[in-house]
Design a protein around this motif. Structure first.
Motif, PDB file in Angstrom:
ATOM      1  N   GLY A 158      74.279  44.365  11.334  1.00 48.38           N
ATOM      2  CA  GLY A 158      73.833  43.739  10.016  1.00 48.38           C
ATOM      3  C   GLY A 158      72.928  43.805   9.520  1.00 48.38           C
ATOM      4  O   GLY A 158      72.423  43.319   8.753  1.00 48.38           O
ATOM      5  N   LEU A 159      71.619  44.133   9.942  1.00 50.07           N
ATOM      6  CA  LEU A 159      70.084  44.560   9.053  1.00 50.07           C
ATOM      7  C   LEU A 159      70.999  45.898   8.538  1.00 50.07           C
ATOM      8  O   LEU A 159      71.160  46.770   8.650  1.00 50.07           O
ATOM      9  CB  LEU A 159      69.012  44.929  10.323  1.00 50.07           C
ATOM     10  CG  LEU A 159      69.212  44.005  10.815  1.00 50.07           C
ATOM     11  CD1 LEU A 159      67.701  44.845  12.807  1.00 50.07           C
ATOM     12  CD2 LEU A 159      67.671  43.187  10.715  1.00 50.07           C
ATOM     13  N   VAL A 160      69.887  45.467   6.971  1.00 51.72           N
ATOM     14  CA  VAL A 160      69.734  46.758   5.850  1.00 51.72           C
ATOM     15  C   VAL A 160      68.769  48.030   6.074  1.00 51.72           C
ATOM     16  O   VAL A 160      67.790  47.508   6.245  1.00 51.72           O
ATOM     17  CB  VAL A 160      70.167  46.273   4.847  1.00 51.72           C
ATOM     18  CG1 VAL A 160      70.009  46.925   3.695  1.00 51.72           C
ATOM     19  CG2 VAL A 160      70.840  44.386   4.882  1.00 51.72           C
ATOM     20  N   VAL A 161      69.610  48.608   6.989  1.00 49.27           N
ATOM     21  CA  VAL A 161      68.689  49.738   6.775  1.00 49.27           C
ATOM     22  C   VAL A 161      67.740  50.654   6.105  1.00 49.27           C
ATOM     23  O   VAL A 161      68.458  50.965   5.211  1.00 49.27           O
ATOM     24  CB  VAL A 161      68.697  50.403   8.056  1.00 49.27           C
ATOM     25  CG1 VAL A 161      67.931  52.048   8.504  1.00 49.27           C
ATOM     26  CG2 VAL A 161      69.604  50.218   9.182  1.00 49.27           C
ATOM     27  N   PHE A 162      66.446  51.123   5.517  1.00 48.63           N
ATOM     28  CA  PHE A 162      65.884  51.408   4.389  1.00 48.63           C
ATOM     29  C   PHE A 162      65.104  52.667   4.822  1.00 48.63           C
ATOM     30  O   PHE A 162      64.315  52.809   6.236  1.00 48.63           O
ATOM     31  CB  PHE A 162      65.324  51.137   4.095  1.00 48.63           C
ATOM     32  CG  PHE A 162      66.071  49.578   3.027  1.00 48.63           C
ATOM     33  CD1 PHE A 162      66.125  50.227   1.930  1.00 48.63           C
ATOM     34  CD2 PHE A 162      65.943  48.453   3.490  1.00 48.63           C
ATOM     35  CE1 PHE A 162      66.300  49.131   0.984  1.00 48.63           C
ATOM     36  CE2 PHE A 162      66.404  47.232   2.956  1.00 48.63           C
ATOM     37  CZ  PHE A 162      67.011  47.340   1.526  1.00 48.63           C
ATOM     38  N   PRO A 163      65.931  54.319   4.649  1.00 49.85           N
ATOM     39  CA  PRO A 163      65.301  55.570   4.811  1.00 49.85           C
ATOM     40  C   PRO A 163      63.854  55.799   4.059  1.00 49.85           C
ATOM     41  O   PRO A 163      63.443  55.628   2.615  1.00 49.85           O
ATOM     42  CB  PRO A 163      66.014  56.628   4.653  1.00 49.85           C
ATOM     43  CG  PRO A 163      67.298  56.062   4.010  1.00 49.85           C
ATOM     44  CD  PRO A 163      67.302  54.829   4.353  1.00 49.85           C
ATOM     45  N   VAL A 164      63.259  55.698   4.985  1.00 52.16           N
ATOM     46  CA  VAL A 164      61.532  55.928   4.376  1.00 52.16           C
ATOM     47  C   VAL A 164      61.549  57.791   3.912  1.00 52.16           C
ATOM     48  O   VAL A 164      61.566  58.895   4.844  1.00 52.16           O
ATOM     49  CB  VAL A 164      60.217  56.002   5.065  1.00 52.16           C
ATOM     50  CG1 VAL A 164      58.832  56.412   3.806  1.00 52.16           C
ATOM     51  CG2 VAL A 164      60.128  54.586   4.939  1.00 52.16           C
ATOM     52  N   ILE A 165      61.880  58.378   2.197  1.00 51.58           N
ATOM     53  CA  ILE A 165      61.985  59.669   2.098  1.00 51.58           C
ATOM     54  C   ILE A 165      60.359  60.233   1.882  1.00 51.58           C
ATOM     55  O   ILE A 165      60.230  59.783   0.551  1.00 51.58           O
ATOM     56  CB  ILE A 165      63.190  59.640   1.611  1.00 51.58           C
ATOM     57  CG1 ILE A 165      65.470  59.187   2.200  1.00 51.58           C
ATOM     58  CG2 ILE A 165      63.537  61.344   1.201  1.00 51.58           C
ATOM     59  CD1 ILE A 165      65.572  58.944   1.059  1.00 51.58           C
ATOM     60  N   ASP A 166      60.005  61.496   2.356  1.00 50.80           N
ATOM     61  CA  ASP A 166      58.940  61.628   1.480  1.00 50.80           C
ATOM     62  C   ASP A 166      59.208  62.503   0.382  1.00 50.80           C
ATOM     63  O   ASP A 166      60.443  63.385  -0.263  1.00 50.80           O
ATOM     64  CB  ASP A 166      57.825  62.664   2.543  1.00 50.80           C
ATOM     65  CG  ASP A 166      58.816  63.676   3.071  1.00 50.80           C
ATOM     66  OD1 ASP A 166      59.522  63.987   2.267  1.00 50.80           O
ATOM     67  OD2 ASP A 166      57.938  64.539   4.157  1.00 50.80           O
ATOM     68  N   HIS A 167      57.911  62.897  -0.393  1.00 49.75           N
ATOM     69  CA  HIS A 167      58.480  64.237  -1.396  1.00 49.75           C
ATOM     70  C   HIS A 167      58.855  64.766  -1.270  1.00 49.75           C
ATOM     71  O   HIS A 167      59.355  65.476  -2.709  1.00 49.75           O
ATOM     72  CB  HIS A 167      56.955  64.188  -2.071  1.00 49.75           C
ATOM     73  CG  HIS A 167      56.120  64.796  -1.130  1.00 49.75           C
ATOM     74  ND1 HIS A 167      55.459  64.671   0.040  1.00 49.75           N
ATOM     75  CD2 HIS A 167      55.653  66.251  -1.083  1.00 49.75           C
ATOM     76  CE1 HIS A 167      55.339  65.667   1.112  1.00 49.75           C
ATOM     77  NE2 HIS A 167      55.514  66.517  -0.193  1.00 49.75           N
ATOM     78  N   ALA A 168      58.990  65.192  -0.305  1.00 51.00           N
ATOM     79  CA  ALA A 168      60.201  66.769  -0.397  1.00 51.00           C
ATOM     80  C   ALA A 168      61.519  66.252   0.471  1.00 51.00           C
ATOM     81  O   ALA A 168      61.964  67.124   0.356  1.00 51.00           O
ATOM     82  CB  ALA A 168      59.710  67.664   1.249  1.00 51.00           C
ATOM     83  N   GLY A 169      62.394  65.087  -0.081  1.00 49.45           N
ATOM     84  CA  GLY A 169      63.592  64.478   0.376  1.00 49.45           C
ATOM     85  C   GLY A 169      63.445  64.303   1.991  1.00 49.45           C
ATOM     86  O   GLY A 169      64.712  64.553   2.512  1.00 49.45           O
ATOM     87  N   LYS A 170      62.867  64.743   2.980  1.00 51.77           N
ATOM     88  CA  LYS A 170      62.025  64.793   4.290  1.00 51.77           C
ATOM     89  C   LYS A 170      62.999  62.900   4.367  1.00 51.77           C
ATOM     90  O   LYS A 170      61.328  62.082   4.162  1.00 51.77           O
ATOM     91  CB  LYS A 170      61.985  65.913   5.316  1.00 51.77           C
ATOM     92  CG  LYS A 170      61.880  65.352   6.033  1.00 51.77           C
ATOM     93  CD  LYS A 170      60.700  66.860   7.203  1.00 51.77           C
ATOM     94  CE  LYS A 170      60.562  65.793   8.018  1.00 51.77           C
ATOM     95  NZ  LYS A 170      59.264  66.737   9.382  1.00 51.77           N
TER      96      LYS A 170
END
Length: 183
Positions: free
Chosen positions: A59-71
């Protein structure tokens, strides 16, 4: 695009099916094998080792942290039902922002906000020149703003946090002062 998703609470099971050992999954913070319990003798919270379970509960909303290179370099999570505190992978220094890529784009103005929901709301309204600190800003984030944003107009937009004690200079006003003084 934030690429947020809803946690199913079955990531540990899936990763094990893919051949990852539980110890590897715990090492990278996608599962945990410790919980905090109250010590019956001292009354203090202590960590107790338990069998591994998903770090991001169903049920948690998970946010990926994406760096400037898209990783993808980290994850944060929010609970839409507000039963669980916001969570971030342990051991990951905040040398990044939610919507990190906006720092390197040629915007003349940049909104710096506190949370994932703040970033998502502005992006839903068509404002892509926004980054989020995922809670209290870090010194590393101030350095990123200095390096990526010379000459840009920054709008620091943090919640007042009514549950915080204004006499202790906590919450939104403190975050704004911290960034302003650091710049």
């Amino acid at each position: 695009m934030l690429r947020a998703g809803l946690a199913t609470g079955k990531l540990l099971e899936y990763l094990q099916e893919m051949g990852f050992a539980p110890s590897e999954i715990v090492k990278y913070g996608l599962a945990t094998d410790t919980i905090k319990v109250k010590d019956t003798e001292t009354g203090k919270e202590v960590e107790k080792t338990v069998p591994p379970f998903d770090y991001y509960k169903q049920g948690l909303v998970v946010f990926p942290v994406i760096d400037h290179a898209g990783k993808v370099i980290a994850f944060t999570a929010k609970d839409p039902e507000k039963k669980h505190k916001a969570s971030m992978l342990r051991g990951i220094a905040k040398k990044w922002f939610i919507n990190y890529a906006a720092l390197s784009k040629p915007y003349q103005e940049l909104f710096v906000v506190e949370g994932e929901n703040d970033v998502a709301s502005l992006m839903d309204a068509g404002c892509e020149n926004v980054v989020g600190t995922a809670g209290a800003p870090s010194g590393e984030q101030v350095i990123l703003l200095k390096n990526f944003c010379p000459g840009k107009t920054l709008y620091l937009w943090f919640d007042k946090d009514p549950d915080k004690d204004p006499k202790k200079s906590e919450g939104g006003p403190r975050h704004t002062r911290f960034i302003y003084e650091g710049l």
